[in-house]
Structures are given as structure tokens and as C-alpha cells.
Design a protein around this motif. Structure first.
Motif, PDB file in Angstrom:
ATOM      1  N   ALA A 208     -10.346   0.445  -2.077  1.00 30.21           N
ATOM      2  CA  ALA A 208      -9.171   0.827  -1.281  1.00 30.21           C
ATOM      3  C   ALA A 208      -8.071   1.374  -2.194  1.00 30.21           C
ATOM      4  O   ALA A 208      -7.453   2.405  -1.891  1.00 30.21           O
ATOM      5  N   GLY A 209      -7.821   0.703  -3.316  1.00 34.51           N
ATOM      6  CA  GLY A 209      -6.803   1.176  -4.242  1.00 34.51           C
ATOM      7  C   GLY A 209      -7.175   2.502  -4.870  1.00 34.51           C
ATOM      8  O   GLY A 209      -6.321   3.371  -5.065  1.00 34.51           O
TER       9      GLY A 209
ATOM     10  N   PRO B 171      -3.868  -6.475  -4.556  1.00 37.78           N
ATOM     11  CA  PRO B 171      -4.195  -5.523  -3.486  1.00 37.78           C
ATOM     12  C   PRO B 171      -2.983  -4.653  -3.153  1.00 37.78           C
ATOM     13  O   PRO B 171      -1.841  -5.113  -3.261  1.00 37.78           O
ATOM     14  N   PRO B 172      -3.256  -3.392  -2.760  1.00 35.40           N
ATOM     15  CA  PRO B 172      -4.572  -2.755  -2.592  1.00 35.40           C
ATOM     16  C   PRO B 172      -5.186  -2.343  -3.938  1.00 35.40           C
ATOM     17  O   PRO B 172      -4.565  -1.596  -4.693  1.00 35.40           O
TER      18      PRO B 172
ATOM     19  N   ALA C  14       0.830  -1.199   0.000  1.00 38.74           N
ATOM     20  CA  ALA C  14       0.000   0.000   0.000  1.00 38.74           C
ATOM     21  C   ALA C  14       0.869   1.255   0.000  1.00 38.74           C
ATOM     22  O   ALA C  14       0.580   2.230  -0.714  1.00 38.74           O
TER      23      ALA C  14
END
Length: 397
Positions: free
Chosen positions: A299-300, A294-295, A226
């Protein structure tokens, strides 16, 4: 009786929401809409103040129209007003592009129907027009044309995101070391601010540079995915000189080349971004949602959107009180001129790879791209209408 803080804040949000729903045509058109809304109709600031504000935001890296909105919101309702202006202006385009991203995920047949390829051809026409118009305005003389060509050649020969950043940095240093640009006189009465307020603004500028240098180091040390994605979008938002179209080559180097997002989806989303109102930087939410690991998802999208816009907040709020001295500095103006010329080169390189190489695979593709380019430049067809027409035409073919 003057309006209360909450009423000013609500007014800022609603006015910018209306603009976010109706502002088609890119950053230049956005600035025209802003002038009509805030100078002519509501008289929140004078024409001279507005021109000065636009000059500041064009001097800084980042999306000029969004930065002008952030500054107007801050002037009207403080830091909360800056956030409200950005959120309201950006939200409509973000929601539309996220709907498109999730539509591609839920309906994969859309990609097979030719719509994605039509969007890539539309993106080719839009980027070609941007190279043409930006080249005429940002590289009008042989010196800057050479800078643009050398920048394009270097980036094509060494296709790496770090090389793009190095080219920009070299252009800025070349401008600082070269012949100063013509001095611009500062206004007779520059804005005065208290020592405490000046310290707050200085903190914004320091934080901008600390994050720019510290985020990649922290991401490498921790190995956090992230944080790595946030750093890539923050770095892009910090170094986009010349308008929203330049986000294409920088994000392509940060996301497509390392394999974070599929190239076809990336270019199709860039094409779709031309068909929605509001800022082109909303494309970051689309790219964040469609990351291969992910992310990603919501969220991304959130991480990408905050990352790419955070530099704009820090720079605008930090530079505003010092703008009068900055714009009167001839060496700073010379550095901006050479950086903008290098930007033309980056966009020229991106026009070939990945845009042209991904969009054109047959004479039919090239013919449709030429028709789209002619519609934009000769017939003045709005970009959003061109995108829809090109996608529909390729689907029909």
C-alpha cells in the motif's frame, strides 16, 4: 489500413516494457534508447519533434525520461497510451526494488553482512559524480556557481525540508527578476489545438497547482497518515529539477528527517536503485514499502509511486500545447537556469549529509568510496555494475 487503437496501445506497452527491462545508465541513456526506438526504428515522430519534446521535459520538474515516455505514449495512443508507457517502463525497476525491500525485511542478516554499507558507499560515489557533472553543465559561470554554493550553505545550516523548497522558490524568483536569458525562437508552425482540447489541458495545469497547495492543508486538517505520505511524495515529484538524483535530498528531508524511514535503509535503497534498469524515481516504491508505520508495504509503495509520478502526468499533458510559447519566453528560461543552479547546491549539501556522513566512518570506507568514484568517472564503469561490485567488495572485506 492504419492500426486499431487497441493494437497501438498494446504496441506502446510492449515497446516500453522492453525498454524498462533493458534501459540501464540513467536518464541521459534512456533518452538515447528512446530516440533509437521511436525516431530511428519505428519513426513515430521526427528528430526535430523528438528534440522539442526532450526540451520540454527537461524544462519541467520531474524525471525527464519518464516524462518523454508519457508524452510519446499519449501521442501514439491517447491518455491510455500515456498510462501504458509509464506503467511498462516503470514496472520492472519497481518490482526489482520491492524484491530488495522485502528481502531486507525477511533476511535481516543482509544488513549485518556489510552489503547495506557497501550500497551506501556506492550511493556516495554516484551522488558525487552527479554533483560533478551537473555542476559543470548547470552552473558553468560564477553567477550560477554562487547560487549553488549559497543554496548548499543554507540547506546545511538549516536542515529542514521546507528550507529546501524555499531555496528552490527563491532561485526561481531571482531568475524571473534578473536579466532575461537569450530568447529562443518558436517554430514556424506550432501545434494547433481546438478550444475544447486546450481547456482540457488547462485543467491539468490548474489541478497540478491545486494539489500542490491543497494537499498539505488537507493532510493537516484531517490528520490522515496516508494523505500526509501522498502529499510528501507529490510535493517531491513537483519540485525535482535537474534529474532523478535530486530526489535524494528532497525525499531525505520529507522522510528520513521526520523519522518515516530508517536512514540506513533509505541510502541502501538509493544505492540499489542504481543497479536496476528503468527510472530512478522507482526508488519511491522502495521507500514507501519500508516506511516505519502504515501505510507501508505494498500500500505504501503504491501510494508513493502514484504520488511522485502524478505531477509528471499533469505537467506534461498540461504543458505540451503551450510549450512553443514557454520556451521562447526569456524570463522563463532564466528562472530555469537559476533553479537548476540551486539544484546543484541541494545535491552538494546532500552529498555531505546524509550520504557522506552515513557512508564513511573509517579510512577504509573513504578509500573504497574514492575507488568507486574513480571507476565511475575515469574508467566509465556502468553504475549498475559499480553498485554490485562495491556491495560485494565491502561484504568480502
Amino acid at each position: 489500413m492504419p492500426p486499431s487503437f487497441l493494437s497501438r496501445l498494446a504496441e506502446v506497452f510492449l515497446v516500453f516494457l522492453q525498454l524498462g527491462l533493458t534501459s540501464f545508465g540513467g536518464p541521459v541513456a534512456h533518452l538515447g534508447y528512446f530516440r533509437e526506438a521511436f525516431v530511428v526504428r519505428r519513426k513515430w515522430l521526427s528528430d526535430a519533434d523528438y528534440a522539442d519534446l526532450v526540451a520540454l521535459c527537461q524544462f519541467l520538474p520531474g524525471p525527464a525520461s519518464s516524462q518523454v515516455g508519457i508524452a510519446i505514449g499519449q501521442m501514439r495512443a491517447g491518455y491510455a497510451g500515456a498510462l501504458a508507457a509509464w506503467l511498462a517502463f516503470t514496472l520492472p525497476s519497481v518490482l526489482l526494488l520491492l524484491a530488495f525491500a522485502y528481502g531486507l525485511s525477511a533476511l535481516p542478516w543482509l544488513a549485518d553482512a556489510g552489503i547495506l554499507h557497501g550500497l551506501k558507499i556506492a550511493a556516495l560515489a554516484v551522488v558525487a559524480q552527479a554533483v560533478w557533472s551537473m555542476g559543470r553543465s548547470l552552473a558553468p559561470d560564477p553567477r550560477r556557481q554562487i547560487i549553488a554554493l549559497v543554496s548548499a550553505i543554507i540547506v546545511l545550516l538549516i536542515p529542514n525540508g521546507l528550507v529546501q523548497l524555499a531555496v528552490l522558490a527563491a532561485a526561481i524568483l531571482f531568475g524571473l527578476a534578473g536579466k532575461p536569458a537569450t530568447t529562443v525562437s518558436a517554430p514556424d508552425e506550432p501545434a494547433t489545438r481546438g478550444r475544447r482540447e486546450g481547456l482540457v489541458f488547462l485543467v491539468f495545469l490548474v489541478l497540478f497547482f491545486v494539489l500542490l497547495a491543497g494537499l498539505p492543508l488537507l493532510a493537516n486538517l484531517t490528520g490522515n497518515d496516508a494523505l500526509d505520505i501522498f502529499d510528501r511524495f507529490y510535493r517531491t515529484g513537483s519540485l525535482v529539477f535537474g534529474g532523478g538524483h535530486v530526489v535524494l535530498p528532497l525525499l531525505e528531508g520529507e522522510l528520513v528527517a521526520p523519522g518515516f524511514i530508517d536512514r540506513d535503509l533509505f541510502l541502501a535503497g538509493y544505492g540499489a536503485a542504481q543497479a536496476v534498469p528503468g527510472p530512478l524515481f522507482s526508488f519511491a516504491a522502495y521507500a514507501g514499502a519500508l516506511l516505519t508505520a502504515p501505510p507501508n508495504g505494498l500500500a505504501g509503495a503504491s501510494l508513493a509511486l502514484v504520488g511522485i509520478y502524478l505531477p509528471s502526468f499533469l505537467l506534461v499533458l498540461g504543458a505540451l500545447p503551450f510549450w512553443h510559447r514557454m520556451r521562447a519566453n526569456p524570463r522563463m528560461r532564466a528562472a530555469l537556469e537559476t533553479a537548476n543552479a540551486a539544484v546543484v547546491g541541494l545535491l552538494l549539501a546532500a552529498l555531505y549529509d546524509p550520504v557522506f556522513t552515513s557512508a564513511v566512518s573509517s579510512p577504509r570506507d573513504f578509500a573504497l568510496a574514492l575507488a568507486a568514484f574513480g571507476a565511475l568517472t575515469l574508467l566509465r564503469v556502468p553504475p549498475w555494475l559499480l553498485v554490485l561490485a562495491t556491495a560485494a567488495t565491502y561484504w568480502a572485506l
